[in-house]
Design a protein around this motif. Structure first.
Motif, PDB file in Angstrom:
ATOM      1  N   ASN A  95      42.778  36.239  24.853  1.00  0.00           N
ATOM      2  CA  ASN A  95      43.378  34.996  25.334  1.00  0.00           C
ATOM      3  C   ASN A  95      42.462  34.286  26.323  1.00  0.00           C
ATOM      4  OD1 ASN A  95      44.341  35.649  28.266  1.00  0.00           O
ATOM      5  ND2 ASN A  95      44.966  37.428  27.058  1.00  0.00           N
ATOM      6  N   PHE A  96      42.750  32.999  26.512  1.00  0.00           N
ATOM      7  CA  PHE A  96      41.899  32.169  27.367  1.00  0.00           C
ATOM      8  C   PHE A  96      41.929  32.613  28.824  1.00  0.00           C
ATOM      9  CE2 PHE A  96      43.085  29.140  23.907  1.00  0.00           C
ATOM     10  CZ  PHE A  96      41.809  28.992  23.365  1.00  0.00           C
ATOM     11  N   VAL A  97      43.029  33.203  29.260  1.00  0.00           N
ATOM     12  CA  VAL A  97      43.174  33.615  30.651  1.00  0.00           C
ATOM     13  C   VAL A  97      42.247  34.785  30.975  1.00  0.00           C
ATOM     14  CG1 VAL A  97      44.796  34.468  32.402  1.00  0.00           C
ATOM     15  CG2 VAL A  97      45.568  32.825  30.674  1.00  0.00           C
ATOM     16  N   SER A  98      42.076  35.682  30.019  1.00  0.00           N
ATOM     17  CA  SER A  98      41.431  36.967  30.307  1.00  0.00           C
ATOM     18  C   SER A  98      39.960  37.057  29.937  1.00  0.00           C
ATOM     19  CB  SER A  98      42.180  38.085  29.577  1.00  0.00           C
ATOM     20  OG  SER A  98      41.959  37.997  28.177  1.00  0.00           O
ATOM     21  N   MET A  99      39.429  36.071  29.228  1.00  0.00           N
ATOM     22  CA  MET A  99      38.070  36.208  28.693  1.00  0.00           C
ATOM     23  C   MET A  99      37.043  36.560  29.759  1.00  0.00           C
ATOM     24  SD  MET A  99      37.582  33.265  25.813  1.00  0.00           S
ATOM     25  CE  MET A  99      38.576  33.232  24.316  1.00  0.00           C
ATOM     26  N   ASP A 100      37.091  35.878  30.881  1.00  0.00           N
ATOM     27  CA  ASP A 100      36.078  36.074  31.920  1.00  0.00           C
ATOM     28  C   ASP A 100      36.114  37.490  32.478  1.00  0.00           C
ATOM     29  OD1 ASP A 100      34.173  35.023  34.085  1.00  0.00           O
ATOM     30  OD2 ASP A 100      35.854  35.775  35.263  1.00  0.00           O
ATOM     31  N   LEU A 101      37.294  37.962  32.900  1.00  0.00           N
ATOM     32  CA  LEU A 101      37.375  39.285  33.513  1.00  0.00           C
ATOM     33  C   LEU A 101      37.115  40.384  32.493  1.00  0.00           C
ATOM     34  CD1 LEU A 101      37.806  40.807  36.111  1.00  0.00           C
ATOM     35  CD2 LEU A 101      40.264  40.840  35.654  1.00  0.00           C
TER      36      LEU A 101
ATOM     37  N   THR B 114      34.162  43.030  32.980  1.00  0.00           N
ATOM     38  CA  THR B 114      34.489  44.447  33.013  1.00  0.00           C
ATOM     39  C   THR B 114      33.592  45.220  32.053  1.00  0.00           C
ATOM     40  OG1 THR B 114      36.789  44.085  33.679  1.00  0.00           O
ATOM     41  CG2 THR B 114      36.305  46.142  32.527  1.00  0.00           C
ATOM     42  N   LEU B 115      33.446  44.715  30.845  1.00  0.00           N
ATOM     43  CA  LEU B 115      32.596  45.385  29.869  1.00  0.00           C
ATOM     44  C   LEU B 115      31.143  45.427  30.337  1.00  0.00           C
ATOM     45  CD1 LEU B 115      34.118  43.947  26.576  1.00  0.00           C
ATOM     46  CD2 LEU B 115      34.129  46.338  27.270  1.00  0.00           C
ATOM     47  N   LEU B 116      30.654  44.324  30.874  1.00  0.00           N
ATOM     48  CA  LEU B 116      29.279  44.296  31.367  1.00  0.00           C
ATOM     49  C   LEU B 116      29.076  45.275  32.521  1.00  0.00           C
ATOM     50  CD1 LEU B 116      28.600  40.454  31.284  1.00  0.00           C
ATOM     51  CD2 LEU B 116      27.380  42.190  29.949  1.00  0.00           C
ATOM     52  N   ALA B 117      30.047  45.331  33.447  1.00  0.00           N
ATOM     53  CA  ALA B 117      29.926  46.230  34.594  1.00  0.00           C
ATOM     54  C   ALA B 117      29.921  47.691  34.158  1.00  0.00           C
ATOM     55  CB  ALA B 117      31.068  45.980  35.576  1.00  0.00           C
ATOM     56  N   ALA B 118      30.631  47.998  33.074  1.00  0.00           N
ATOM     57  CA  ALA B 118      30.683  49.368  32.577  1.00  0.00           C
ATOM     58  C   ALA B 118      29.450  49.733  31.758  1.00  0.00           C
ATOM     59  CB  ALA B 118      31.936  49.576  31.734  1.00  0.00           C
ATOM     60  N   GLY B 119      28.667  48.726  31.361  1.00  0.00           N
ATOM     61  CA  GLY B 119      27.472  48.990  30.582  1.00  0.00           C
ATOM     62  C   GLY B 119      27.551  48.566  29.131  1.00  0.00           C
ATOM     63  N   ALA B 120      28.709  48.008  28.720  1.00  0.00           N
ATOM     64  CA  ALA B 120      28.883  47.576  27.335  1.00  0.00           C
ATOM     65  C   ALA B 120      28.416  46.133  27.164  1.00  0.00           C
ATOM     66  CB  ALA B 120      30.344  47.710  26.918  1.00  0.00           C
TER      67      ALA B 120
ATOM     68  N   LYS C  82      48.267  42.220  40.974  1.00  0.00           N
ATOM     69  CA  LYS C  82      48.243  40.848  41.472  1.00  0.00           C
ATOM     70  C   LYS C  82      47.024  40.069  40.971  1.00  0.00           C
ATOM     71  CE  LYS C  82      51.960  41.325  44.000  1.00  0.00           C
ATOM     72  NZ  LYS C  82      53.210  40.600  43.640  1.00  0.00           N
ATOM     73  N   ILE C  83      46.234  40.707  40.132  1.00  0.00           N
ATOM     74  CA  ILE C  83      45.054  40.060  39.550  1.00  0.00           C
ATOM     75  C   ILE C  83      45.307  39.861  38.066  1.00  0.00           C
ATOM     76  CG2 ILE C  83      42.565  40.195  39.193  1.00  0.00           C
ATOM     77  CD1 ILE C  83      42.514  42.330  41.421  1.00  0.00           C
ATOM     78  N   THR C  84      45.295  38.617  37.623  1.00  0.00           N
ATOM     79  CA  THR C  84      45.553  38.372  36.216  1.00  0.00           C
ATOM     80  C   THR C  84      44.470  39.007  35.345  1.00  0.00           C
ATOM     81  OG1 THR C  84      46.084  36.659  34.581  1.00  0.00           O
ATOM     82  CG2 THR C  84      44.304  36.162  36.110  1.00  0.00           C
ATOM     83  N   ALA C  85      44.870  39.558  34.232  1.00  0.00           N
ATOM     84  CA  ALA C  85      43.980  40.093  33.192  1.00  0.00           C
ATOM     85  C   ALA C  85      43.421  41.478  33.481  1.00  0.00           C
ATOM     86  CB  ALA C  85      42.830  39.135  32.882  1.00  0.00           C
ATOM     87  N   THR C  86      43.944  42.191  34.490  1.00  0.00           N
ATOM     88  CA  THR C  86      43.467  43.569  34.669  1.00  0.00           C
ATOM     89  C   THR C  86      43.907  44.437  33.496  1.00  0.00           C
ATOM     90  OG1 THR C  86      45.380  43.964  36.114  1.00  0.00           O
ATOM     91  CG2 THR C  86      43.252  43.549  37.178  1.00  0.00           C
ATOM     92  N   GLY C  87      45.118  44.233  33.004  1.00  0.00           N
ATOM     93  CA  GLY C  87      45.568  44.989  31.839  1.00  0.00           C
ATOM     94  C   GLY C  87      44.730  44.684  30.619  1.00  0.00           C
ATOM     95  N   CYS C  88      44.456  43.399  30.401  1.00  0.00           N
ATOM     96  CA  CYS C  88      43.605  43.003  29.279  1.00  0.00           C
ATOM     97  C   CYS C  88      42.225  43.642  29.396  1.00  0.00           C
ATOM     98  CB  CYS C  88      43.453  41.485  29.251  1.00  0.00           C
ATOM     99  SG  CYS C  88      44.995  40.551  29.211  1.00  0.00           S
ATOM    100  N   SER C  89      41.721  43.685  30.627  1.00  0.00           N
ATOM    101  CA  SER C  89      40.368  44.196  30.847  1.00  0.00           C
ATOM    102  C   SER C  89      40.273  45.693  30.603  1.00  0.00           C
ATOM    103  CB  SER C  89      39.914  43.857  32.264  1.00  0.00           C
ATOM    104  OG  SER C  89      39.865  42.455  32.439  1.00  0.00           O
ATOM    105  N   VAL C  90      41.308  46.433  30.993  1.00  0.00           N
ATOM    106  CA  VAL C  90      41.256  47.872  30.748  1.00  0.00           C
ATOM    107  C   VAL C  90      41.379  48.162  29.257  1.00  0.00           C
ATOM    108  CG1 VAL C  90      43.699  48.553  30.954  1.00  0.00           C
ATOM    109  CG2 VAL C  90      41.904  50.094  31.751  1.00  0.00           C
ATOM    110  N   THR C  91      42.060  47.291  28.505  1.00  0.00           N
ATOM    111  CA  THR C  91      42.101  47.454  27.051  1.00  0.00           C
ATOM    112  C   THR C  91      40.701  47.292  26.467  1.00  0.00           C
ATOM    113  OG1 THR C  91      44.343  46.558  26.994  1.00  0.00           O
ATOM    114  CG2 THR C  91      43.169  46.686  24.909  1.00  0.00           C
ATOM    115  N   ALA C  92      39.948  46.321  26.966  1.00  0.00           N
ATOM    116  CA  ALA C  92      38.567  46.144  26.514  1.00  0.00           C
ATOM    117  C   ALA C  92      37.727  47.363  26.858  1.00  0.00           C
ATOM    118  CB  ALA C  92      37.971  44.883  27.139  1.00  0.00           C
TER     119      ALA C  92
END
Length: 273
Positions: free
Chosen positions: A31-37, A41-47, A197-207
């Motif tokens: 979704n448009f809300v979560s793309m950035d985070l 997240t993936l980049l920070a993890a090395g992906a 309280k941070i939007t898209a943390t759930g989306c980010s952990v799915t990634a």
């Protein structure tokens, strides 16, 4: 199968190190809300993230990705065919794919779309308690937008049932993240309340789960639990420096990037339930 806390910590570190070493390409239809985070997240993890959803590009791109993440957060009828085709292509290519059924019970259209996607055999399904209950019961339920009306522990039986029917690993996010393959159940207890309280943390952990599963698809159960724990640890470390949600967002990403073996081995909290 990891048994002790030390076993789980070793597995989590091995998988994170694997992501950093291999830099898997993770395609995200999200979704448009979560793309950035999600991408950060993936980049920070090395992906390596690819936020690609064009129907025309999928036949060339998706089979070459190491994993696919499908998130229905801002679902439209125009995007659903791309989500379904990408899932089919990933499965046909032997690539793992992960479904995030955001607000699955909020509308009939959304619930039916999520059920169709579940029918395409995701490797992992990760949602909050209300989303997993809605999918398991195939019924609309009480939700407050994308927020859960249920604690993760309320959804344990629904998660086990959904895992058995879908043959996917099912993860339920909450104060304790629940992970099940329909038989085994473990809980990951890392994280801090302010992450909600941070939007898209759930989306980010799915990634992040998608990246971890790509390292060892045969151990999707372990990879899912490990990714949830690792993301929670990054939140815990980030919270030590944060003053609120905005600074936690920044420090979470920094902490994920800087996680070392000592921190992982000492902080992972995964146990059987």
């Amino acid at each position: 199968m990891a048994d002790s806390a030390a076993d789980w910590a070793g597995v989590a570190w091995t998988l994170l190190a694997g992501v950093r070493r291999r830099s898997p390409l993770v395609q995200c239809i999200t979704n448009f809300v979560s793309m950035d985070l999600m991408a950060n997240t993936l980049l920070a993890a090395g992906a390596s993230p690819a936020m690609l959803h064009s129907l025309q590009e999928l036949p060339d791109f998706t089979p070459n990705a190491d994993a696919l993440c499908v998130n229905v957060g801002t679902l439209t009828a125009d995007w659903l065919p791309a989500m379904k085709l990408a899932a089919e292509l990933a499965a046909r290519s032997g690539r793992p794919w992960v479904l995030d059924p955001v607000a699955a019970g909020a509308s009939g259209f959304r619930l039916n779309a999520c059920r169709e996607l579940v029918g395409l055999k995701p490797t992992v399904i990760r949602g909050n308690g209300s989303e997993i209950i809605a999918l398991a019961d195939a019924s609309m339920g009480s939700t407050k937008g994308v927020d859960s009306s249920h604690d993760s522990k309320d959804a344990v039986e629904a998660a086990k049932s959904l895992a058995q029917v879908s043959e996917a690993i099912v993860a339920v996010s909450g104060a304790i993240d629940i992970i099940t393959d329909g038989q085994r159940v473990v809980g990951a207890s890392n994280g801090v309340p302010m992450m909600q309280k941070i939007t898209a943390t759930g989306c980010s952990v799915t990634a992040l789960i998608s990246a971890f599963v790509s390292v060892d698809p045969s151990r999707a159960f372990e990879a899912t639990a490990s990714a949830l724990s690792i993301f929670g640890i990054a939140g815990e470390i980030g919270m030590e420096m944060a003053k609120g949600p905005a600074s936690l967002r920044m420090h979470l990403i920094d902490s994920l990037y800087g996680l070392d073996q000592a921190a992982v081995l000492s902080c992972v909290k995964i146990s059987s339930m």
